[in-house]
Design an enzyme around this catalytic site. Sequence first.
Site, PDB file in Angstrom:
ATOM      1  N   ASP A  14      11.237  -2.759  -8.192  1.00  0.00           N
ATOM      2  CA  ASP A  14      10.228  -3.261  -7.263  1.00  0.00           C
ATOM      3  C   ASP A  14      10.897  -4.220  -6.275  1.00  0.00           C
ATOM      4  O   ASP A  14      11.734  -5.037  -6.646  1.00  0.00           O
ATOM      5  CB  ASP A  14       9.110  -3.993  -8.028  1.00  0.00           C
ATOM      6  CG  ASP A  14       7.874  -4.216  -7.172  1.00  0.00           C
ATOM      7  OD1 ASP A  14       6.834  -3.592  -7.454  1.00  0.00           O
ATOM      8  OD2 ASP A  14       7.955  -5.024  -6.215  1.00  0.00           O
ATOM      9  N   ASN A  34      -2.313   0.266 -11.020  1.00  0.00           N
ATOM     10  CA  ASN A  34      -3.485  -0.136 -10.254  1.00  0.00           C
ATOM     11  C   ASN A  34      -4.118   1.072  -9.566  1.00  0.00           C
ATOM     12  O   ASN A  34      -3.410   1.949  -9.072  1.00  0.00           O
ATOM     13  CB  ASN A  34      -3.090  -1.165  -9.203  1.00  0.00           C
ATOM     14  CG  ASN A  34      -2.648  -2.478  -9.816  1.00  0.00           C
ATOM     15  OD1 ASN A  34      -3.318  -3.002 -10.701  1.00  0.00           O
ATOM     16  ND2 ASN A  34      -1.513  -3.003  -9.379  1.00  0.00           N
ATOM     17  N   GLU A  54      -1.688  -1.344  -3.604  1.00  0.00           N
ATOM     18  CA  GLU A  54      -1.121  -1.447  -2.252  1.00  0.00           C
ATOM     19  C   GLU A  54      -0.597  -0.110  -1.754  1.00  0.00           C
ATOM     20  O   GLU A  54      -0.680   0.180  -0.563  1.00  0.00           O
ATOM     21  CB  GLU A  54       0.059  -2.432  -2.237  1.00  0.00           C
ATOM     22  CG  GLU A  54      -0.315  -3.882  -2.446  1.00  0.00           C
ATOM     23  CD  GLU A  54       0.930  -4.753  -2.592  1.00  0.00           C
ATOM     24  OE1 GLU A  54       2.036  -4.306  -2.227  1.00  0.00           O
ATOM     25  OE2 GLU A  54       0.780  -5.874  -3.096  1.00  0.00           O
ATOM     26  N   HIS A  77       1.885   5.110  -9.334  1.00  0.00           N
ATOM     27  CA  HIS A  77       3.072   4.461  -9.889  1.00  0.00           C
ATOM     28  C   HIS A  77       2.702   3.638 -11.102  1.00  0.00           C
ATOM     29  O   HIS A  77       1.602   3.081 -11.175  1.00  0.00           O
ATOM     30  CB  HIS A  77       3.778   3.580  -8.848  1.00  0.00           C
ATOM     31  CG  HIS A  77       2.882   2.613  -8.143  1.00  0.00           C
ATOM     32  ND1 HIS A  77       2.044   2.993  -7.116  1.00  0.00           N
ATOM     33  CD2 HIS A  77       2.679   1.281  -8.316  1.00  0.00           C
ATOM     34  CE1 HIS A  77       1.383   1.931  -6.681  1.00  0.00           C
ATOM     35  NE2 HIS A  77       1.735   0.887  -7.397  1.00  0.00           N
TER      36      HIS A  77
HETATM   37  P1  5GP Z   1       0.506  -1.807  -6.341  1.00  0.00           P
HETATM   38  O1  5GP Z   1      -0.134  -3.082  -5.922  1.00  0.00           O
HETATM   39  O2  5GP Z   1       0.217  -0.669  -5.382  1.00  0.00           O
HETATM   40  O3  5GP Z   1       0.248  -1.464  -7.766  1.00  0.00           O
HETATM   41  O4  5GP Z   1       2.062  -2.092  -6.312  1.00  0.00           O
HETATM   42  C1  5GP Z   1       2.885  -1.776  -5.252  1.00  0.00           C
HETATM   43  C2  5GP Z   1       4.240  -2.385  -5.564  1.00  0.00           C
HETATM   44  O5  5GP Z   1       5.183  -1.774  -4.699  1.00  0.00           O
HETATM   45  C3  5GP Z   1       4.316  -3.894  -5.322  1.00  0.00           C
HETATM   46  O6  5GP Z   1       4.718  -4.540  -6.526  1.00  0.00           O
HETATM   47  C4  5GP Z   1       5.352  -4.032  -4.207  1.00  0.00           C
HETATM   48  O7  5GP Z   1       6.195  -5.147  -4.379  1.00  0.00           O
HETATM   49  C5  5GP Z   1       6.124  -2.731  -4.287  1.00  0.00           C
HETATM   50  N1  5GP Z   1       6.658  -2.241  -3.025  1.00  0.00           N
HETATM   51  C6  5GP Z   1       5.997  -2.159  -1.841  1.00  0.00           C
HETATM   52  N2  5GP Z   1       6.783  -1.631  -0.890  1.00  0.00           N
HETATM   53  C7  5GP Z   1       7.965  -1.361  -1.501  1.00  0.00           C
HETATM   54  C8  5GP Z   1       9.190  -0.781  -1.030  1.00  0.00           C
HETATM   55  O8  5GP Z   1       9.344  -0.410   0.123  1.00  0.00           O
HETATM   56  N3  5GP Z   1      10.192  -0.646  -1.934  1.00  0.00           N
HETATM   57  C9  5GP Z   1      10.057  -1.049  -3.245  1.00  0.00           C
HETATM   58  N4  5GP Z   1      11.118  -0.872  -4.041  1.00  0.00           N
HETATM   59  N5  5GP Z   1       8.923  -1.580  -3.711  1.00  0.00           N
HETATM   60  C10 5GP Z   1       7.887  -1.739  -2.853  1.00  0.00           C
END
Ligand code: 5GP
Length: 120
Positions: free
Chosen positions: A33, A91, A99, A104
């Site tokens: 992440d 999520n 997000e 994932h």
């Molecule tokens: P969500 O809130 O959708 O469950 O988590 C999305 C996760 O993706 C977040 O923890 C955020 O830090 C991570 N993330 C967002 N954009 C990128 C990216 O471009 N590369 C990586 N490696 N992680 C990302």
Amino acid sequence: MEYNHNNIFAKILRKEIPADIVYEDEYALAFHDINPKAPVHILVIPKGDFISFFDFSMNAAPELIVGFHKAIHHVIRAYKLQNEGFRILSNHGANAGQEVPHYHIHIFGGRPLGRMLSPE
Ligand code: 5GP
């Protein structure tokens, strides 16, 4: 809701943008992440157009569902998280603060992880 092929994880899957990849097989890709919340914070994504768990669990082929979960297991084992403990989390939608609209699983480990949910 339609899957959006321009989401950031779709681009990572297509290798259009870089990621710090820790594991890949025919079913899944795992990478660090970008904003880690624990010493180990790895994301595992399936190779397929799925928005979230809700989509994947109903619409993915059984072979992909099994392969994806075994890929998660592989990462947990590679980081030796099984003895001290870990948390997996996914999520869906606004209330969960999703997000990125590509399914994932977060794997957290490397320290005591605290309460399961933050207080209201
Ligand atoms: P969500 O809130 O959708 O469950 O988590 C999305 C996760 O993706 C977040 O923890 C955020 O830090 C991570 N993330 C967002 N954009 C990128 C990216 O471009 N590369 C990586 N490696 N992680 C990302």
